[in-house]
Design a protein around this motif. Structure first.
Motif, PDB file in Angstrom:
ATOM      1  N   HIS A 199       0.815  -1.178   0.152  1.00 46.43           N
ATOM      2  CA  HIS A 199       0.263  -0.412  -0.068  1.00 46.43           C
ATOM      3  C   HIS A 199       0.803   1.432  -0.080  1.00 46.43           C
ATOM      4  O   HIS A 199       0.477   2.249  -0.793  1.00 46.43           O
ATOM      5  CB  HIS A 199      -0.392  -0.352   1.535  1.00 46.43           C
ATOM      6  N   GLU A 202       2.130   1.731  -3.425  1.00 44.55           N
ATOM      7  CA  GLU A 202       1.305   2.527  -4.440  1.00 44.55           C
ATOM      8  C   GLU A 202       0.983   3.662  -4.359  1.00 44.55           C
ATOM      9  O   GLU A 202       0.982   4.173  -4.953  1.00 44.55           O
ATOM     10  CB  GLU A 202       0.137   1.308  -4.330  1.00 44.55           C
ATOM     11  N   PHE A 203       0.413   3.623  -3.393  1.00 41.13           N
ATOM     12  CA  PHE A 203       0.845   5.411  -2.978  1.00 41.13           C
ATOM     13  C   PHE A 203       2.019   6.564  -3.231  1.00 41.13           C
ATOM     14  O   PHE A 203       1.574   7.203  -4.317  1.00 41.13           O
ATOM     15  CB  PHE A 203       0.424   5.775  -1.282  1.00 41.13           C
ATOM     16  N   ASP A 206       2.493   6.789  -6.824  1.00 40.14           N
ATOM     17  CA  ASP A 206       1.279   7.148  -7.978  1.00 40.14           C
ATOM     18  C   ASP A 206       1.716   8.563  -7.703  1.00 40.14           C
ATOM     19  O   ASP A 206       1.531   9.756  -8.447  1.00 40.14           O
ATOM     20  CB  ASP A 206      -0.035   6.439  -7.651  1.00 40.14           C
ATOM     21  N   CYS A 257      -5.773   8.686  -9.027  1.00 38.91           N
ATOM     22  CA  CYS A 257      -5.407   6.719  -8.844  1.00 38.91           C
ATOM     23  C   CYS A 257      -4.705   7.424  -7.198  1.00 38.91           C
ATOM     24  O   CYS A 257      -4.408   6.174  -6.507  1.00 38.91           O
ATOM     25  CB  CYS A 257      -4.242   6.946  -9.932  1.00 38.91           C
ATOM     26  N   SER A 258      -4.162   8.498  -7.495  1.00 42.61           N
ATOM     27  CA  SER A 258      -3.457   8.542  -6.193  1.00 42.61           C
ATOM     28  C   SER A 258      -3.735   8.548  -4.903  1.00 42.61           C
ATOM     29  O   SER A 258      -4.156   8.120  -3.965  1.00 42.61           O
ATOM     30  CB  SER A 258      -2.064   9.378  -5.463  1.00 42.61           C
ATOM     31  N   SER A 261      -5.566   5.191  -4.181  1.00 41.21           N
ATOM     32  CA  SER A 261      -4.799   4.025  -3.507  1.00 41.21           C
ATOM     33  C   SER A 261      -4.048   5.089  -1.856  1.00 41.21           C
ATOM     34  O   SER A 261      -4.264   4.494  -1.088  1.00 41.21           O
ATOM     35  CB  SER A 261      -3.486   4.482  -3.782  1.00 41.21           C
TER      36      SER A 261
END
Length: 271
Positions: A199, A202-203, A206, A257-258, A261
């Motif tokens: 997680h 991904e964050f 992004d 997307c951010s 995430s």
């Protein structure tokens, strides 16, 4: 003879008196014992229904020598047994039921979380696909912007255009990888990596790619405006401007997307 008869009569009378006194004493004693037994019983609020008291038979001879049956009532054993009061248990059950009603059910919270997770997952798929397509078209247009117009200029002569091209290529590759991961998740409902570090990655990725695209698009748009102010309108800056506008679209897609995430990071749930 008469004196002997009188003596015998007196003896009989004294014997009868003694027997009567003994009978009275025994009766008094039995009454006192029954009263003491009744007083010694514990007080009860509720008792179990029991059959009538069973009589006790006492053989006490009377004055004529016979033994009549005298019935003395005695308390039953079943009536002396106290019944347990069940009101505390009922009060505890009511309190527990009220607490359960106040607490939200886990099933309802789980259904809400699953519905919200499915919605965020679908939105994330749409934003990933939009970012993938916008990055693909943006760097394709920028690569094709070579020897166009009367100036016969090319994009690789300007570092701002090369920076925008590189940022879109990175966003394209990352979006393709994440789309494959989301398709796998939707088809199997199983996460490849269940560690919380995913997680964070991904964050962070992004956010990094979104800021990279924002800076690259801004610098390329400034370069286009400078070229137009110096040389005028042409086909070369028009294609560069189209590529920059698509790069801004990809930046907006990565920004959404951010957000998705970030939701997954706060809830620590795979989406």
């Amino acid at each position: 003879m008469e004196e002997e008869e009188e003596r015998t009569q007196k003896l009989h009378k004294t014997k009868k008196k003694k027997k009567q006194q003994e009978e009275e004493e025994e009766e008094d004693h039995t009454e006192m014992s029954s009263r003491s037994s009744l007083h010694s019983l514990p007080p009860t609020t509720t008792t179990i229904n029991s059959p009538p008291d069973s009589p006790t038979v006492s053989s006490i001879p009377d004055s004529h020598g016979s033994s009549p049956h005298t019935i003395i009532p005695t308390p039953s054993v079943a009536s002396s047994i106290p019944v347990k009061n069940e009101t505390p248990f009922r009060v505890e059950e009511k309190v527990s039921e009220s607490r359960r009603q106040l607490r939200p059910s886990f099933s309802s919270t789980n259904t809400r979380d699953t519905k919200l997770g499915n919605l965020v997952r679908r939105c994330l798929v749409g934003f990933r696909v939009c970012a993938f397509l916008s990055c693909l078209v943006s760097f394709s247009v920028m690569v094709s912007d070579r020897d166009k117009g009367w100036a016969r200029d090319s994009f690789y002569k300007y570092k701002e255009f090369r920076f925008c091209l590189a940022a879109n290529v990175i966003g394209f590759v990352y979006s393709a990888f994440m789309i494959c991961d989301l398709v796998y998740l939707l088809s199997t409902s199983i996460r490849r990596s269940k560690h919380n570090l995913r997680h964070f990655l991904e964050f962070g990725l992004d956010q990094m790619i979104a800021y990279l695209l924002a800076s690259a698009s801004t610098s390329a748009s400034i370069r286009v405006d400078d070229w137009l102010s110096n040389w005028g309108a042409d086909k070369f800056p028009d294609l560069a401007r189209a590529s920059v506008s698509l790069s801004f679209v990809s930046f907006v897609s990565f920004a959404f997307c951010s957000l998705a995430s970030g939701y997954a990071l706060c809830s620590l749930r795979s989406i």
